[in-house]
Design a protein around this motif. Structure first.
Motif, PDB file in Angstrom:
ATOM      1  N   UNK A 199     -18.598  12.823   2.640  1.00 25.87           N
ATOM      2  CA  UNK A 199     -18.145  11.797   1.857  1.00 25.87           C
ATOM      3  C   UNK A 199     -16.477  11.580   1.397  1.00 25.87           C
ATOM      4  N   UNK A 200     -16.165  10.227   1.503  1.00 27.62           N
ATOM      5  CA  UNK A 200     -15.457  10.108   0.941  1.00 27.62           C
ATOM      6  C   UNK A 200     -15.139   9.926  -0.837  1.00 27.62           C
ATOM      7  N   UNK A 201     -14.133  10.378  -0.860  1.00 25.30           N
ATOM      8  CA  UNK A 201     -14.254  10.488  -2.445  1.00 25.30           C
ATOM      9  C   UNK A 201     -13.493   9.662  -3.547  1.00 25.30           C
ATOM     10  N   UNK A 202     -13.848   8.656  -4.347  1.00 28.22           N
ATOM     11  CA  UNK A 202     -12.754   8.451  -4.928  1.00 28.22           C
ATOM     12  C   UNK A 202     -11.600   8.995  -5.583  1.00 28.22           C
ATOM     13  N   UNK A 203     -11.078   7.911  -6.386  1.00 23.68           N
ATOM     14  CA  UNK A 203     -10.002   8.547  -7.435  1.00 23.68           C
ATOM     15  C   UNK A 203      -9.858   8.741  -8.642  1.00 23.68           C
ATOM     16  N   UNK A 211       2.732   6.590  -6.032  1.00 25.73           N
ATOM     17  CA  UNK A 211       2.062   6.343  -6.881  1.00 25.73           C
ATOM     18  C   UNK A 211       0.986   7.448  -7.324  1.00 25.73           C
ATOM     19  N   UNK A 212       0.054   7.117  -6.392  1.00 21.76           N
ATOM     20  CA  UNK A 212      -0.869   8.395  -5.999  1.00 21.76           C
ATOM     21  C   UNK A 212      -0.556   9.719  -5.984  1.00 21.76           C
ATOM     22  N   UNK A 213       0.463   9.866  -5.012  1.00 22.15           N
ATOM     23  CA  UNK A 213       0.510  11.015  -4.902  1.00 22.15           C
ATOM     24  C   UNK A 213       1.734  11.478  -6.224  1.00 22.15           C
ATOM     25  N   UNK A 214       2.037  10.858  -7.040  1.00 19.54           N
ATOM     26  CA  UNK A 214       2.644  11.220  -7.703  1.00 19.54           C
ATOM     27  C   UNK A 214       1.938  11.977  -9.328  1.00 19.54           C
ATOM     28  N   UNK A 215       1.165  10.938  -9.305  1.00 18.65           N
ATOM     29  CA  UNK A 215      -0.279  10.954  -9.857  1.00 18.65           C
ATOM     30  C   UNK A 215      -1.160  12.451  -9.771  1.00 18.65           C
ATOM     31  N   UNK A 216      -1.227  12.522  -8.586  1.00 22.60           N
ATOM     32  CA  UNK A 216      -1.552  13.729  -7.812  1.00 22.60           C
ATOM     33  C   UNK A 216      -1.166  14.931  -8.062  1.00 22.60           C
ATOM     34  N   UNK A 233       0.634  -1.701  -0.534  1.00 22.74           N
ATOM     35  CA  UNK A 233      -0.242  -0.252  -0.351  1.00 22.74           C
ATOM     36  C   UNK A 233       1.199   1.219   0.181  1.00 22.74           C
ATOM     37  N   UNK A 234       2.297   1.284   0.352  1.00 26.28           N
ATOM     38  CA  UNK A 234       2.855   2.391   0.724  1.00 26.28           C
ATOM     39  C   UNK A 234       3.626   2.746  -1.129  1.00 26.28           C
ATOM     40  N   UNK A 291     -13.443   5.784 -25.032  1.00 26.35           N
ATOM     41  CA  UNK A 291     -13.457   4.395 -24.973  1.00 26.35           C
ATOM     42  C   UNK A 291     -13.974   3.644 -23.336  1.00 26.35           C
ATOM     43  N   UNK A 292     -13.112   4.511 -21.993  1.00 23.06           N
ATOM     44  CA  UNK A 292     -12.810   4.373 -20.920  1.00 23.06           C
ATOM     45  C   UNK A 292     -13.419   5.838 -19.902  1.00 23.06           C
ATOM     46  N   UNK A 293     -12.989   6.170 -20.421  1.00 22.62           N
ATOM     47  CA  UNK A 293     -12.988   8.004 -19.144  1.00 22.62           C
ATOM     48  C   UNK A 293     -12.127   8.095 -18.670  1.00 22.62           C
ATOM     49  N   UNK A 294     -12.449   8.666 -17.561  1.00 23.01           N
ATOM     50  CA  UNK A 294     -11.409   9.134 -16.386  1.00 23.01           C
ATOM     51  C   UNK A 294     -11.214   8.039 -15.252  1.00 23.01           C
ATOM     52  N   UNK A 295     -10.694   7.304 -14.963  1.00 26.86           N
ATOM     53  CA  UNK A 295     -11.426   5.623 -14.456  1.00 26.86           C
ATOM     54  C   UNK A 295     -10.404   5.695 -12.542  1.00 26.86           C
ATOM     55  N   UNK A 296     -11.081   5.042 -12.166  1.00 28.29           N
ATOM     56  CA  UNK A 296     -11.038   4.962 -11.120  1.00 28.29           C
ATOM     57  C   UNK A 296      -9.362   3.711 -10.418  1.00 28.29           C
ATOM     58  N   UNK A 297      -8.908   4.871  -9.836  1.00 29.47           N
ATOM     59  CA  UNK A 297      -7.005   4.371  -8.886  1.00 29.47           C
ATOM     60  C   UNK A 297      -7.247   4.008  -7.863  1.00 29.47           C
ATOM     61  N   UNK A 298      -8.310   4.352  -6.850  1.00 28.48           N
ATOM     62  CA  UNK A 298      -8.518   4.514  -5.525  1.00 28.48           C
ATOM     63  C   UNK A 298     -10.186   4.355  -4.993  1.00 28.48           C
ATOM     64  N   UNK A 299     -10.236   3.365  -5.281  1.00 26.21           N
ATOM     65  CA  UNK A 299     -11.893   3.660  -5.008  1.00 26.21           C
ATOM     66  C   UNK A 299     -12.455   4.064  -3.388  1.00 26.21           C
ATOM     67  N   UNK A 300     -13.860   4.015  -3.155  1.00 29.62           N
ATOM     68  CA  UNK A 300     -14.429   5.294  -1.739  1.00 29.62           C
ATOM     69  C   UNK A 300     -13.975   4.966  -0.373  1.00 29.62           C
ATOM     70  N   UNK A 301     -14.094   3.203  -0.801  1.00 27.53           N
ATOM     71  CA  UNK A 301     -14.043   2.731   0.201  1.00 27.53           C
ATOM     72  C   UNK A 301     -12.114   3.060   0.923  1.00 27.53           C
ATOM     73  N   UNK A 302     -11.596   3.084  -0.257  1.00 22.87           N
ATOM     74  CA  UNK A 302     -10.343   3.559   0.190  1.00 22.87           C
ATOM     75  C   UNK A 302      -9.397   2.601  -0.397  1.00 22.87           C
ATOM     76  N   UNK A 303      -9.712   1.478  -1.243  1.00 23.32           N
ATOM     77  CA  UNK A 303      -8.539   0.323  -1.702  1.00 23.32           C
ATOM     78  C   UNK A 303      -8.210   1.033  -2.622  1.00 23.32           C
TER      79      UNK A 303
END
Length: 300
Positions: free
Chosen positions: A130-134, A91-96, A85-86, A160-172
């Protein structure tokens, strides 16, 4: 057709512990193992256990034990995604920081008007309760690659795909992000997996480009289908393969991949059967395009 990756070859099999190993997953495991051995390379196992609500207690250990009964063990310690997870957070921090990842509160209802695709600005306002998805914001860009078996394949991600989820609302963390990070960390040179993941590949290649990660080659194998014409999956409670009597299923998986072995191998150990299959495994012998296979009949 694309030539094999340059040495040293590193491949992997990455099951999710959502049930016992079924015939379709066995085909992917055997195909990836044979490809690695035929290329003189390394074969790894990664347990993709980042979706706790769908996982079944004990399934991961059962899958590993079943693979061992079929003569397949990882050449290096098994990688467990729950320990990673770290790396995914980094990676999410870099993308942000690059302006690619963004928080999204859109529901399925919000996205219904666009066919379920997230395109452009969010339709839902930020909600501090509410917690967002990323999501990863994708460009109007066609990602093209050559699959080793299926040849050219591409997608316009925005259309064909759109902006896709890389971290779910649940935090996974989502599969698309985790698999890219882990393939790079393990030095995977070629991904061998089922053709149901063919249309995920452009997203993963694009993430590799954005994150400045190496791009492996891709080899997608035909899917084993059940009597109803649907692909076999643990979620459909497809019949698991029998680790206590592995030879019938192993021979069926090899035949599915176009590997013909003499009848004498029926009496040998799984390890011996697999060794004999290495020199007989050829990409051109794998059936393509996708075909329906009555896998239950093949195992009788």
């Amino acid at each position: 057709m694309k030539s094999p990756p340059v040495a040293p070859y590193r491949g992997r099999f990455a099951p999710s512990p959502t049930g016992q190993l079924h015939f379709g997953s066995l085909v992917a495991a055997v195909g990836s193992w044979l490809r690695a051995r035929a290329c003189g390379g390394t074969w790894l196992i990664r347990v993709e256990d980042i979706d706790p609500p769908r996982e079944i207690a004990g399934a991961a250990d059962h899958i590993l034990a079943t693979l061992a009964a079929f003569g397949m063990t990882s050449d290096e310690p098994v990688l467990w995604q729950h320990d990673r997870e770290v790396a995914y957070a980094q990676a999410l921090e870099q993308l942000t920081a690059q302006g690619v990842a963004f928080p999204c509160w859109c529901s399925r209802t919000d996205l219904a008007a666009s066919g379920g695709l997230h395109q452009g600005p969010c339709r839902a306002a930020p909600d501090p309760e509410r917690r967002p998805a990323w999501r990863a914001r994708v460009p109007q860009h066609r990602v093209q690659f050559d699959d080793v078996l299926y040849g050219p394949f591409g997608q316009n991600l925005a259309q064909e795909v759109g902006d896709f989820v890389i971290r779910r609302v649940e935090g996974y963390f989502a599969y698309q992000l985790a698999v890219v990070v882990d393939d790079a960390a393990q030095g995977i040179t070629e991904v061998v997996r089922g053709a149901d993941l063919l249309d995920s590949t452009p997203r993963q290649i694009w993430l590799q480009e954005v994150l400045a990660l190496p791009q492996p080659a891709y080899l997608h194998l035909p899917l084993a289908m059940g009597p109803d014409g649907r692909k076999l999956s643990k979620q459909d409670r497809s019949r698991p393969v029998d680790g206590s009597d592995p030879l019938p299923a192993l021979h069926a998986a090899l035949a599915f991949l176009g590997v013909s072995l003499p009848a004498a191998t029926l009496c040998r150990s799984p390890e011996s059967v697999l060794r004999d299959a290495i020199d007989r495994f050829e990409i051109k012998a794998i059936p393509r395009p996708l075909r329906d296979v009555q896998a239950q009949d093949a195992l009788q």
